[in-house]
Motif scaffolding. Structure first.
Motif, short mmCIF file in Angstrom:
data_model
loop_
_atom_site.label_atom_id
_atom_site.label_comp_id
_atom_site.label_asym_id
_atom_site.label_seq_id
_atom_site.Cartn_x
_atom_site.Cartn_y
_atom_site.Cartn_z
N CYS A 20 39.06 32.18 46.70
CA CYS A 20 40.10 33.03 47.28
C CYS A 20 41.04 32.15 48.11
O CYS A 20 40.94 30.92 48.08
CB CYS A 20 39.47 34.12 48.15
SG CYS A 20 40.52 35.57 48.39
N SER A 21 41.94 32.79 48.86
CA SER A 21 42.72 32.10 49.90
C SER A 21 43.12 33.16 50.92
O SER A 21 43.21 34.35 50.59
CB SER A 21 43.94 31.38 49.32
OG SER A 21 44.65 32.22 48.45
N ARG A 22 43.35 32.71 52.15
CA ARG A 22 43.63 33.65 53.22
C ARG A 22 45.02 34.26 53.10
O ARG A 22 45.95 33.55 52.70
CB ARG A 22 43.50 32.95 54.58
CG ARG A 22 42.10 32.42 54.85
CD ARG A 22 42.04 31.77 56.21
NE ARG A 22 40.72 31.23 56.50
CZ ARG A 22 40.35 30.74 57.69
NH1 ARG A 22 41.22 30.73 58.69
NH2 ARG A 22 39.14 30.27 57.87
N CYS A 27 41.66 37.84 57.54
CA CYS A 27 40.92 36.80 56.80
C CYS A 27 40.44 35.68 57.72
O CYS A 27 39.73 34.78 57.25
CB CYS A 27 41.80 36.18 55.73
SG CYS A 27 42.42 37.31 54.48
N CYS A 30 36.74 34.97 57.59
CA CYS A 30 36.26 35.46 56.29
C CYS A 30 34.78 35.14 56.07
O CYS A 30 34.37 33.98 56.03
CB CYS A 30 37.11 34.83 55.18
SG CYS A 30 36.50 35.19 53.52
N TRP A 56 38.96 28.26 52.02
CA TRP A 56 39.21 28.41 50.58
C TRP A 56 40.36 27.51 50.18
O TRP A 56 41.35 27.39 50.93
CB TRP A 56 39.60 29.85 50.25
CG TRP A 56 38.60 30.93 50.42
CD1 TRP A 56 38.70 32.00 51.25
CD2 TRP A 56 37.37 31.10 49.70
NE1 TRP A 56 37.61 32.82 51.12
CE2 TRP A 56 36.77 32.30 50.17
CE3 TRP A 56 36.71 30.37 48.72
CZ2 TRP A 56 35.56 32.78 49.69
CZ3 TRP A 56 35.49 30.85 48.25
CH2 TRP A 56 34.93 32.03 48.73
N LYS A 117 43.36 42.88 49.36
CA LYS A 117 44.42 42.67 50.35
C LYS A 117 45.74 42.37 49.63
O LYS A 117 46.71 41.99 50.26
CB LYS A 117 44.07 41.50 51.28
CG LYS A 117 43.01 41.83 52.34
CD LYS A 117 42.88 40.71 53.37
CE LYS A 117 41.98 41.08 54.52
NZ LYS A 117 40.55 41.12 54.17
N ARG A 118 45.74 42.56 48.31
CA ARG A 118 46.92 42.23 47.51
C ARG A 118 47.33 43.42 46.63
O ARG A 118 47.38 43.31 45.40
CB ARG A 118 46.61 41.00 46.65
CG ARG A 118 46.35 39.74 47.47
CD ARG A 118 45.70 38.65 46.63
NE ARG A 118 45.67 37.36 47.29
CZ ARG A 118 44.66 36.95 48.09
NH1 ARG A 118 43.63 37.74 48.33
NH2 ARG A 118 44.71 35.76 48.64
S1 SF4 Z 1 38.88 38.16 53.67
FE1 SF4 Z 1 38.98 38.67 51.49
S2 SF4 Z 1 41.13 38.25 50.92
FE2 SF4 Z 1 40.75 37.21 52.86
S3 SF4 Z 1 40.15 35.14 52.28
FE3 SF4 Z 1 38.27 36.33 52.52
S4 SF4 Z 1 37.79 37.08 50.47
FE4 SF4 Z 1 39.93 36.42 50.45
#
Ligand code: SF4
Length: 353
Positions: A20-22, A27, A30, A56, A117-118
């Protein structure tokens, strides 16, 4: 795989994607990233997905041997999809998203809970599907003759699933229904504060789903669900949405009466404080406000947890809508999940079965 989950609002987790990425403040701590750091060494499951600093790195991989897990679970259950990632991450190709939706369509005895979140990319996915060059093979007389009255989309999704599954899905238990949107898939957005609510909720309301929900966890500020930005332009000239009532409105008039229905609303709201080593406290007023908004809008409300902190007379102080309060770190288990002494454990009413 987690056939049994500790998460209060689900029975099991299914993670066919890793990485993933923030995207936002929610996040920052996370949980999935913390777990991935621990198992990112050579030969470990998260190898290649974590950057040098421990975050991430934006790489995403499909975990082939996990794809058909729900088809092998015979007992119906609620399944949280990608609890350790985000199905709509920009690095997940739409063909893969379609395959995962196809598996959910085929394993129709389960209820799938997809949380993202997308949501703007979720919208794009459904538009991609409707414009796909293969749709004519499904949206034709042939499908209508074989499956009268059925929607083409579940068949299209299942077809893509059979291409990405090991052995093309051979031997799997499949119970495909021709309903759209899929009645066993709930779509939700994570929202930690008003900025996230403004950016995400109207996209969710503009996306096909049998059940739409918000997970306000970790809740980091006041969220006014009855006044979120109409970012998805659901109604022209109406800058605000009441997400619990299902209408858009314009606040320039004296009585806020200029409303119009947007045809969808939130079916469920979950609230939770943050857990983990660096958890931030949740002001009780933030949780109470959402509880009260849901009660007024007749929307099911689930208070998941306080997180690590409970309101108390000790430090640190946190600012809330009605002034400062104090919180004490007691640990997630001791903090529990009672809000003003009451358990809130409601779920959306659904016809799926
Ligand atoms: S909280 Fe969810 S969207 Fe944000 S980095 Fe972690 S896994 Fe990804």
């Amino acid at each position: 795989m987690a056939d049994k989950s500790q998460i209060e609002w689900t029975d099991a987790t299914w993670n066919p994607i890793r990485g993933c990425s923030r995207v936002s403040e929610g996040c920052r701590h996370c949980y999935a990233e913390t777990v991935a750091q621990r198992f990112s060494g050579p030969g470990q499951p998260y190898e290649g997905l974590i950057a040098k600093g421990g975050q991430w790195n934006g790489e995403v991989v499909v975990v082939d041997h996990k794809l058909d897990e729900p088809c092998r679970w015979t007992r119906p259950r609620r399944i949280f999809v990608n609890s350790m990632s985000d199905l709509f991450h920009e690095s997940v190709p739409f063909e893969v998203v379609a395959g995962i939706f196809g598996i959910m369509a085929a394993a129709s005895w389960h209820t799938f809970q997809v949380l993202t979140k997308r949501p703007e990319r979720a919208r794009e996915f459904f538009e991609w599907m409707d414009n796909h060059h293969e749709r004519r093979h499904f949206d034709t007389q042939r499908l209508n003759a074989q499956h009268p009255g059925c929607d083409w989309r579940p068949f299209f999704l299942a077809d893509i699933a059979s291409r990405i599954l090991p052995n093309c899905g051979a031997g799997l238990r499949v119970e495909l229904k021709g309903e759209w949107p899929l009645d066993n898939v709930w779509l939700g957005v994570s929202v930690e504060d008003q900025a996230a609510a403004d950016a995400r909720i109207s996209h969710l309301l503009n996306t096909p789903a049998a059940v739409r929900f918000v997970s306000a966890e970790p809740l980091l500020g006041v969220v006014e669900m009855t006044q979120v930005s109409n970012t998805a332009a659901l109604a022209e000239g109406q800058p605000w949405i009441n997400a619990l009532g299902g209408y858009a409105w314009d606040c320039t008039g004296p009585d806020y009466v200029d409303t119009c229905s947007i045809g969808s609303r939130l079916d469920w709201v979950i609230v939770g404080g943050e857990s983990g080593k660096q958890a931030r406290p949740m002001h009780p007023e933030w949780a109470r406000k959402l509880r009260d908004q849901c009660a007024a809008g007749d929307v099911p409300f689930l208070f998941k947890q306080w997180g690590e902190w409970l309101p108390d007379n000790q430090n640190p102080s946190i600012s809330g809508p009605s002034g400062d309060t104090q919180a004490i770190r007691v640990g997630k288990k001791a903090a529990g999940r009672l809000l003003d002494g009451k358990l809130h454990d409601e779920y959306p009413e659904v016809a799926h079965g």
